[in-house]
Design a protein around this motif. Structure first.
Motif, PDB file in Angstrom:
ATOM      1  N   GLY A  38       0.801  -1.210   0.000  1.00 48.22           N
ATOM      2  CA  GLY A  38       0.000   0.000   0.000  1.00 48.22           C
ATOM      3  C   GLY A  38       0.839   1.266   0.000  1.00 48.22           C
ATOM      4  N   GLN A  39       0.196   2.389   0.259  1.00 49.11           N
ATOM      5  CA  GLN A  39       0.756   3.734   0.154  1.00 49.11           C
ATOM      6  C   GLN A  39       0.880   4.131  -1.324  1.00 49.11           C
ATOM      7  N   THR A  40       0.468   5.340  -1.608  1.00 55.82           N
ATOM      8  CA  THR A  40       0.527   5.855  -2.969  1.00 55.82           C
ATOM      9  C   THR A  40       1.430   7.080  -3.028  1.00 55.82           C
ATOM     10  N   LYS A  41       1.697   7.518  -4.242  1.00 57.25           N
ATOM     11  CA  LYS A  41       2.476   8.741  -4.414  1.00 57.25           C
ATOM     12  C   LYS A  41       1.769   9.917  -3.738  1.00 57.25           C
ATOM     13  N   ALA A  42       0.436   9.925  -3.807  1.00 56.59           N
ATOM     14  CA  ALA A  42      -0.335  11.019  -3.213  1.00 56.59           C
ATOM     15  C   ALA A  42      -0.197  11.049  -1.696  1.00 56.59           C
ATOM     16  N   ASP A  43      -0.069   9.891  -1.055  1.00 56.86           N
ATOM     17  CA  ASP A  43       0.113   9.850   0.396  1.00 56.86           C
ATOM     18  C   ASP A  43       1.392  10.576   0.801  1.00 56.86           C
ATOM     19  N   LYS A  44       2.479  10.266   0.116  1.00 57.42           N
ATOM     20  CA  LYS A  44       3.759  10.903   0.428  1.00 57.42           C
ATOM     21  C   LYS A  44       3.749  12.373   0.000  1.00 57.42           C
ATOM     22  N   MET A  45       3.064  12.665  -1.071  1.00 58.30           N
ATOM     23  CA  MET A  45       2.930  14.037  -1.544  1.00 58.30           C
ATOM     24  C   MET A  45       2.320  14.916  -0.449  1.00 58.30           C
ATOM     25  N   ALA A  46       1.273  14.434   0.203  1.00 59.65           N
ATOM     26  CA  ALA A  46       0.611  15.201   1.261  1.00 59.65           C
ATOM     27  C   ALA A  46       1.580  15.503   2.404  1.00 59.65           C
ATOM     28  N   GLU A  47       2.448  14.547   2.722  1.00 54.47           N
ATOM     29  CA  GLU A  47       3.423  14.754   3.796  1.00 54.47           C
ATOM     30  C   GLU A  47       4.407  15.864   3.424  1.00 54.47           C
ATOM     31  N   PHE A  48       4.852  15.879   2.174  1.00 45.34           N
ATOM     32  CA  PHE A  48       5.822  16.892   1.752  1.00 45.34           C
ATOM     33  C   PHE A  48       5.185  18.279   1.647  1.00 45.34           C
ATOM     34  N   ILE A  49       3.928  18.324   1.252  1.00 46.51           N
ATOM     35  CA  ILE A  49       3.230  19.618   1.198  1.00 46.51           C
ATOM     36  C   ILE A  49       3.116  20.188   2.609  1.00 46.51           C
ATOM     37  N   ALA A  50       2.827  19.330   3.572  1.00 50.40           N
ATOM     38  CA  ALA A  50       2.742  19.782   4.963  1.00 50.40           C
ATOM     39  C   ALA A  50       4.102  20.269   5.465  1.00 50.40           C
ATOM     40  N   THR A  51       5.162  19.635   5.009  1.00 50.47           N
ATOM     41  CA  THR A  51       6.508  20.010   5.449  1.00 50.47           C
ATOM     42  C   THR A  51       6.965  21.332   4.845  1.00 50.47           C
ATOM     43  N   TYR A  52       6.748  21.512   3.541  1.00 50.34           N
ATOM     44  CA  TYR A  52       7.302  22.671   2.834  1.00 50.34           C
ATOM     45  C   TYR A  52       6.332  23.847   2.674  1.00 50.34           C
ATOM     46  N   SER A  53       5.046  23.618   2.860  1.00 52.26           N
ATOM     47  CA  SER A  53       4.018  24.666   2.757  1.00 52.26           C
ATOM     48  C   SER A  53       4.204  25.571   1.533  1.00 52.26           C
ATOM     49  N   PRO A  54       4.215  25.015   0.334  1.00 46.86           N
ATOM     50  CA  PRO A  54       4.415  25.835  -0.870  1.00 46.86           C
ATOM     51  C   PRO A  54       3.193  26.695  -1.184  1.00 46.86           C
ATOM     52  N   ARG A  55       3.409  27.780  -1.939  1.00 47.47           N
ATOM     53  CA  ARG A  55       2.294  28.609  -2.396  1.00 47.47           C
ATOM     54  C   ARG A  55       1.447  27.852  -3.410  1.00 47.47           C
TER      55      ARG A  55
END
Length: 269
Positions: A184-201
C-alpha cells in the motif's frame, strides 16, 4: 525550500513540483530528459522544489537525482511505498520487499505462474524487458518495498490474482510498463506529507499512468503528459473543473512546455 529575500525575510516556497519519471519527465523510449532542461533550469531559478515521484528504486533515484542536480529535495520511490531523504545515498532495508515476495509465493500456483516479477528475473532479463542498460537494470533490481512484474494471464485470472493478494494485504498498481505489488501507500500519500513540510504557495503534479492519478488529482494543478506508448488515462474529475490538463507533446517535451506555461500563468518568482 524556503529562502530569504534581500531584507533577510523568510520567503515561502513558490512552487513544489511532483513528477513521475518514465514517460513523463523521462522519455519512455530512450530514458532521456534533455528536452525538459529549460523548464528545470527555470524552476531552479525561481526557487521551486522538484520532488521525483516514481516506481523506481532508491538506488535508481539516487543516480538520477544526482544527474538532475535535485539532491536537496526528497523523492518518492517505488510508487509511494518509500521515501528517499534529501542528500541521502543510503538504500532502504529490504524487509518489506521480501515480505511482498513471500506473500506472492503463497497464492495459488495457477495464478502465481501468470505473474513474472523482477525477483523472478536476472539482470539481463530486466534489461531486456525495460530497455535499460545492464548497470541501470541492476539498480532497478534492488527493491526495498515493491515488486514490479508482467501479467500474462487472462483478465479474469488477473482479478482472481489481485483478490488473492488483497487477502494478505498486498495491493497492485498499474504503471507505464508493469503491474507493481506492495503493501500500500501511494504517491499522493507521500505528496501530502511533503506539502505539509514545505508549505508551498502552489503545487503541481505531472504523470502519465494509472499510478499517478491520485497525485494528479491531489495537486492544485495536475498535468497528464502524453504517452503514445500506453493507453491514455480516462477522463479525470479534475479535468472537468479545469485543474487537470493534458499535453499534446509527449514525455519531456510535453513536460517542458507545460511547466513553462504554468510558471508564466502563476507569475511565480
Amino acid at each position: 525550500m524556503p529562502g530569504r529575500n534581500v531584507q533577510g525575510v523568510i520567503t515561502k516556497l513558490p512552487l513544489l513540483v511532483f513528477t513521475d519519471l518514465d514517460g513523463t519527465l523521462i522519455s519512455h523510449a530512450d530514458y532521456r530528459w534533455d528536452a525538459a532542461k529549460p523548464a528545470l533550469d527555470t524552476l531552479r531559478a525561481i526557487g521551486a522544489g522538484i520532488v521525483m515521484a516514481s516506481s523506481k528504486t532508491a538506488p535508481e533515484i539516487i543516480a538520477l537525482r544526482q544527474q538532475l542536480d535535485l539532491e536537496d529535495w526528497p523523492a518518492i520511490v517505488e510508487n509511494g511505498a518509500g521515501v528517499l531523504a534529501p542528500n541521502s545515498h543510503a538504500s532502504p532495508p529490504t524487509d518489506e520487499y521480501l515480505a511482498v515476495r513471500s506473500t506472492l509465493n503463497q497464492i495459488p500456483a495457477n495464478l502465481r505462474r501468470q505473474y513474472r516479477g523482477f525477483g523472478d528475473m536476472d539482470v539481463a532479463e530486466i534489461a531486456g524487458i525495460t530497455g535499460l542498460t545492464a548497470e541501470a537494470a541492476a539498480l532497478a533490481a534492488q527493491r526495498a518495498f515493491s515488486e514490479p512484474g508482467v501479467w500474462s494471464g487472462t483478465p479474469e485470472e488477473r482479478k482472481d490474482f489481485l483478490a488473492a493478494l488483497a487477502q494478505h494485504g498486498v495491493m497492485a498498481r498499474e504503471g507505464g510498463r508493469f503491474l507493481t505489488l506492495s503493501f500500500g501507500q501511494t504517491k499522493a500519500d507521500k505528496m501530502a506529507e511533503f506539502i505539509a513540510t514545505y508549505s508551498p504557495r502552489h503545487t503541481v503534479a505531472l504523470g502519465d499512468a494509472p499510478n499517478d492519478v491520485e497525485m494528479l488529482e491531489a495537486a492544485e494543478f495536475g498535468i497528464i503528459v502524453a504517452n503514445p506508448h500506453r493507453k491514455p488515462l480516462p477522463l479525470l474529475d479534475g479535468e472537468r473543473h479545469g485543474r487537470v490538463v493534458r499535453t499534446t507533446l509527449e514525455g519531456p517535451e510535453g513536460w517542458n512546455k507545460a511547466v513553462l506555461e504554468l510558471i508564466s500563468i502563476l507569475e511565480v518568482t
